[in-house]
Write a protein that holds these residues in place. Structure first.
Motif, mmCIF file in Angstrom:
data_model
loop_
_atom_site.group_PDB
_atom_site.id
_atom_site.type_symbol
_atom_site.label_atom_id
_atom_site.label_comp_id
_atom_site.label_asym_id
_atom_site.label_seq_id
_atom_site.Cartn_x
_atom_site.Cartn_y
_atom_site.Cartn_z
ATOM 1 N N GLY A 81 -65.702 -67.604 47.615
ATOM 2 C CA GLY A 81 -65.681 -67.655 49.079
ATOM 3 C C GLY A 81 -64.899 -66.486 49.654
ATOM 4 N N VAL A 82 -63.754 -66.196 49.066
ATOM 5 C CA VAL A 82 -62.911 -65.105 49.560
ATOM 6 C C VAL A 82 -63.677 -63.776 49.486
ATOM 7 N N SER A 83 -64.263 -63.509 48.317
ATOM 8 C CA SER A 83 -64.965 -62.238 48.136
ATOM 9 C C SER A 83 -66.149 -62.110 49.089
ATOM 10 N N LEU A 84 -66.949 -63.171 49.141
ATOM 11 C CA LEU A 84 -68.152 -63.085 49.967
ATOM 12 C C LEU A 84 -67.799 -62.908 51.436
ATOM 13 N N ARG A 85 -66.754 -63.601 51.875
ATOM 14 C CA ARG A 85 -66.364 -63.508 53.273
ATOM 15 C C ARG A 85 -65.972 -62.062 53.606
#
Lengths: 703, 324
Positions: free
Chosen positions: B96-100
């Motif tokens: 989630g962190v990376s994609l965001r």
């Protein structure tokens, strides 16, 4: 008349006077060496319903001047003078104002149909777009329906379906039809066609010219047709303007100019074209030198450096266009026009062309001369594959399907046909000296299949090649001397031998010994082709294979190269295999000719026989499609227009491969047709040296 | 067409497995988590080391270990880390962190990059074109660990000027932030701006160069001249016919560029203290953890291949010539 034609209004009689009047037009571009004066004071006008032909070599300013009319020149172009369309000045209008006129009142057809349509939209949408750009009240559906009508009008079969196709699904000829449909969509008053048929095969060229005629009839528009081909305009244009170095050098009625050219340049141009209807072989008229650079033009007549009639006065001031033959219709820019009027000389006289002497070997009867190349039942198929990792065969392209011919010493065989007929593949197979898929090739009696590595190398010496594109076939990083030395080094000539041979070769092709130090970039196209020929001659071959050697050259340059080939053949007793699509050139240079269609030879024989009395309907159609640079003869010819395009060689028609486009077949009664559908015709003899593969050969006058 | 895309998808699944296996193989061959254990002081008892070896399946050959791990992955079990945590538990938050971070950065970058490239091409050799060129080459030749801190310094200046600490650049949200859903989003956005800008700048520089040359190719083409000759205005010609065609070669670039960015994003994540996938890869290597490395590789492989597949779809949508 189809329903589509009723959409065009009748020619408006109230609007008299010229549609387009160009006066004192000058166009210049910035370049590294200074400003290029591409157009230098051009005047012309076009009336409604009139066809004006603009003729000139590349760089003469013919395209630039018409792009100026459309307002499509790049921004860095500087334009002055006046371009009046129906009394409205176009120069100085903003892009928005011009876009209301472009496509609506003036439209344009471009040279290369393959790239003229946006690849991502359907053909129908692109035509509809032209309609809706000007007819704002038109609904999408109406525009689409009208687009289909227009496609039908320009001769696209099954138009309703084809309108949904993308440009890549159309052949070149069909795309040019679509471009014409766009051009006539809004019933324009003026159509500018810039080399509309140059990129097309002759049979397709004939079709497209026919469509342009229809377009003119339905729109009643004035047409400006720009071309370098004096044959095309002879039959199509009413008036002619010859351009040289950014200026008009001769204008007048087509008939007048062709019959009595009054400017040496026009005279030379007319003399430089090989004629299909030539009774006996005459040398062509080459115009020496090249067009001048348009940066810093010296004073005087720009043609003076190349003109055989030049006198000192020519170099002082540039002659204006003035009336000749006491007629306002016919004007020429030459101070010696009066002498041309008085004597009405032949181009060959003025340009002092010498006839080439016939070689001794040509007097020996053909049967007694040795065979240089014999090709027997040659077959080459290419697999059609699908898939990236696991390729699987989905079909076969029958590129060459049983071709046989032979060439004897000192003889030229012309191999002709439309693109895709297999002539280049045949040539590549011959040059490859490799295992064949079928049939055999023998060079000087040696079968290619039985060659050892050593003998293959020996044979290469006897057979050399000249390529089509003189720009791409010379290594730009090698001086000419090295280019010529390379084949000799490969074959182990001594250094002294090579050093003495290079000036010899350059001299042979009409270049100077000191040229050996220069790089290809310093030569013009014609000179480069001469270098290509010199390279082919380096090893003193017996046979030279020429792949479209002059098709990339301007006519006046082309004439020089053809004369050179003629001369070399006589001097060195060479045999040529000459592959070309231009039948006039072949008629001029070849002794025998073979006509190919879909991988087969359909007619072969001595040139005068095949061209004078063609037996195969395809040969007749090809010959008929070639325009003759003589307005009177050209207008009285009855043209055979072949329908459609070349069928795919992946799926050649059954029986006679030509039956799908054959007019003889179409005219046959039902019971006789079956034979063409079932049985593939074989070459049958007609006369001494002429064979044709047709079940129902009929003589037909085509010239 | 559907069949074609389905076949491509099958190919991609195989490629994913191959890529992951290779990463697993490489990691297993070189990593020695037990060695770390043995360096402890006092050394752990022999029995504990043996138990660890057994827990890590070191008694099995590597391919078998991989199959074992893969069998778990199919059921959503990504194995355990060397410190005996569940890999799967950490996977989702980090993804989630990376994609965001990257989705927003790439989207902004692609759009602005295309616009900048088109404008450069249309106004070739004008001041704006030269400026865009200089900008792109400066950005492209500056490593992200220089751009990142520079932008941080810039953000400090902005904060000074605003008088409050508006732009934040460490972490992804204020620790212990408590507020409404909307306020929380606003807070996250403030943390997002500077890192997104770091990514977007590079993307703009990269895509604008390609878009410029693609557009220039199209600008000289005959069909634009035909479109002008029809009477379309220059704007319509440039956008409807020009840009539409010039976007085709970009489709491949967009997709693969995105997939590979995540791997290259390690530095960006590190500079701004975002605990994403790139960061995790470093952690995995540091702790000599084959399972973590294989999981990150699988994630990247899937992403690259989804991107590749999307680019096929996009290409087919843009270019009728490749529709089969």
């Amino acid at each position: 008349m189809t329903a589509a034609q009723t959409m065009f209004d009748e020619q408006a009689p109230s609007e008299n006077g010229p549609v387009l009047r160009v006066s004192d037009l000058t166009v210049s571009f910035p370049s590294e060496s200074g400003r290029v004066q591409a157009v230098r004071g051009l005047n012309y006008e076009v009336s409604a319903g009139e066809v004006l032909g603009i003729v000139g070599e590349s760089g003469s300013g013919k395209s630039v001047s018409s792009l100026a009319v459309m307002g499509l020149l790049p921004q860095q172009a500087r334009i002055s003078g006046s371009i009046k369309f129906r009394d409205r000045e176009l120069l100085g209008l903003s892009d928005d104002q011009l876009s209301k006129i472009r496509g609506k009142r003036i439209s344009m057809v471009f040279q290369d149909p393959l790239s003229a349509l946006t690849p991502v939209y359907t053909v129908g949408d692109q035509i509809a777009e032209a309609l809706r750009a000007h007819g704002h009240s038109m609904s999408k559906q109406q525009a689409h329906n009208r687009a289909v009508e227009l496609l039908d009008l320009v001769g696209i079969p099954n138009a309703a379906n084809r309108a949904k196709a993308f440009p890549h699904e159309f052949s070149g000829g069909m795309r040019q039809r679509a471009v014409i449909a766009i051009a006539i969509a809004n019933d324009p008053d003026l159509i500018i066609a810039d080399e509309p048929t140059t990129a097309l095969d002759v049979t397709v060229q004939a079709q497209v010219l026919e469509v342009l005629k229809t377009a003119q009839e339905v729109t009643g528009a004035g047409i400006v047709i720009i071309t370098h081909d004096l044959g095309v305009v002879a039959g199509f244009a009413d008036r002619l303007m010859v351009m040289y170095a950014g200026k008009a050098v001769e204008t007048g009625q087509v008939d007048e100019i062709y019959a009595h050219p009054r400017m040496p340049y026009t005279l030379g141009l007319l003399g430089s074209i090989p004629r299909l209807d030539a009774e006996e072989r005459q040398p062509l008229v080459p115009i020496e030198g090249q067009p001048p650079s348009l940066v810093d033009l010296p004073p005087g007549c720009p043609f003076a450096p190349r003109c055989p009639m030049v006198v000192d006065a020519c170099r002082e001031a540039e002659p204006p266009l003035s009336d000749v033959d006491g007629s306002e219709q016919h004007r020429a820019a030459c101070i010696r026009a009066n002498e041309l009027i008085a004597e009405d000389p032949d181009a060959a006289e003025v340009f002092e062309v010498e006839a080439v002497e016939e070689a001794a070997i040509a007097k020996v009867p053909r049967e007694q001369r040795p065979i240089v190349l014999s090709v027997n039942e040659l077959v080459k198929h290419f697999p059609l594959t699908k898939g990236a990792v696991f390729k699987r065969r989905v079909g076969t392209v029958h590129a060459v399907d049983g071709v046989s011919f032979d060439i004897r010493a000192g003889e030229t065989l012309g191999l002709v046909g439309e693109s895709g007929c297999g002539k280049t593949t045949t040539l590549m197979e011959i040059l490859g000296l490799d295992t064949l898929m079928g049939g055999d090739i023998a060079i000087l009696g040696n079968l290619t299949t039985s060659l050892t590595k050593q003998s293959r190398r020996e044979i290469r010496r006897d057979m050399q090649v000249v390529f089509q594109d003189p720009m791409a076939s010379l290594d730009p990083r090698m001086p000419i001397g090295d280019v010529l030395a390379e084949p000799m080094q490969v074959h182990g000539y001594s250094k002294q031998k090579i050093a003495s041979r290079i000036p010899e070769l350059l001299d042979l092709v009409g270049l100077r010994a000191e040229h050996a130090e220069r790089y290809p970039a310093e030569f013009s196209g014609g000179q480069r082709q001469r270098i290509g020929i010199a390279r082919a001659l380096a090893l003193e071959p017996k046979l030279i294979v020429l792949d479209e050697p002059v098709s990339a050259l301007d006519v006046s340059i082309q004439a020089g190269v053809i004369n050179l080939l003629d001369e070399l053949k006589a001097k060195l007793e060479l045999a040529y295999l000459f592959v070309a699509h231009d039948l006039s050139v072949v008629r001029h240079i070849a002794d025998r000719v073979a006509v190919m269609y879909l991988g087969k030879i359909v007619e072969i024989g001595e040139v005068d026989g095949v061209f004078g009395d063609a037996k195969h309907p395809y040969t007749q159609a090809l010959l008929s499609a070639i325009p003759i640079p003589d307005p009177v003869a050209e207008r009285s010819r009855e043209r055979i227009i072949l329908t459609g395009d070349l069928p795919s060689p992946a799926n050649p028609p059954r029986g006679c491969r030509f039956h799908t486009r054959c007019f003889t077949f179409a005219a046959l009664p039902e019971d006789k047709r079956q034979r063409c559908l079932d049985e593939e015709p074989v070459l049958a003899a007609h006369g001494d040296d002429q064979q044709a593969a047709c079940h129902f050969p009929r003589a037909r006058a085509v010239l | 067409m559907i069949g074609f895309l389905a076949r491509r998808l099958v190919n991609y699944v195989i490629l994913c497995l191959v890529a992951t296996f290779l990463a697993y193989l490489l990691a297993s061959l070189t990593f020695d988590p037990v060695a770390i254990l043995m360096q402890r002081n006092p050394p752990p008892p022999e029995a504990a080391i043996a138990a660890k070896r057994l827990a890590l399946h070191f008694d099995q050959p590597i391919p078998l270990r991989f199959v074992h791990w893969l069998g778990g992955v199919v059921h959503g079990d990504f194995g355990r880390t060397v410190t005996d945590h569940n890999v799967g538990d950490e996977l989702l938050p980090r993804m989630g962190v990376s994609l965001r971070l990257f989705l927003v950065g790439v989207t902004v970058g692609v759009i602005l990059g295309v616009i900048l490239g088109v404008v450069s091409a249309i106004r070739q050799y004008k001041i704006s074109d030269y400026a865009a060129t200089v900008f792109s080459f400066v950005i492209l030749s500056t490593p992200v660990f220089v751009i990142g801190p520079l932008l941080k310094t810039g953000a400090l200046q902005v904060n000074d000027w605003l008088g409050t600490e508006y732009l934040k650049f460490t972490g992804e949200q204020t620790p212990g932030f408590d507020g409404s859903w909307l306020a929380s989003l606003g807070d996250r956005l403030r943390y997002l701006i500077v890192p997104t800008l770091t990514i977007a700048l590079q993307q703009i520089a990269y895509y604008s160069r390609y878009q410029r040359s693609a557009m220039l190719d199209v600008l000289g083409s005959d069909f634009l001249r035909t479109a002008s000759a029809k009477g379309l205005t220059r704007r319509r010609v440039l956008f409807k016919h020009g840009l539409r065609t010039a976007l085709i070669p970009m489709a491949t670039l967009f997709a693969f560029g995105f997939g590979l960015l995540i791997v290259g994003g390690t530095f960006t994540e590190h500079i701004f203290g975002w605990y994403g996938m790139g960061d995790w890869l470093i952690v995995g290597v540091n702790t000599q953890d084959a399972n973590v490395v294989a999981t990150v590789t699988l994630f990247v492989a899937v992403l690259v291949l989804i991107s590749g597949w999307l680019s096929d779809v996009l290409y087919a949508a843009l270019d009728p010539r490749v529709r089969v």
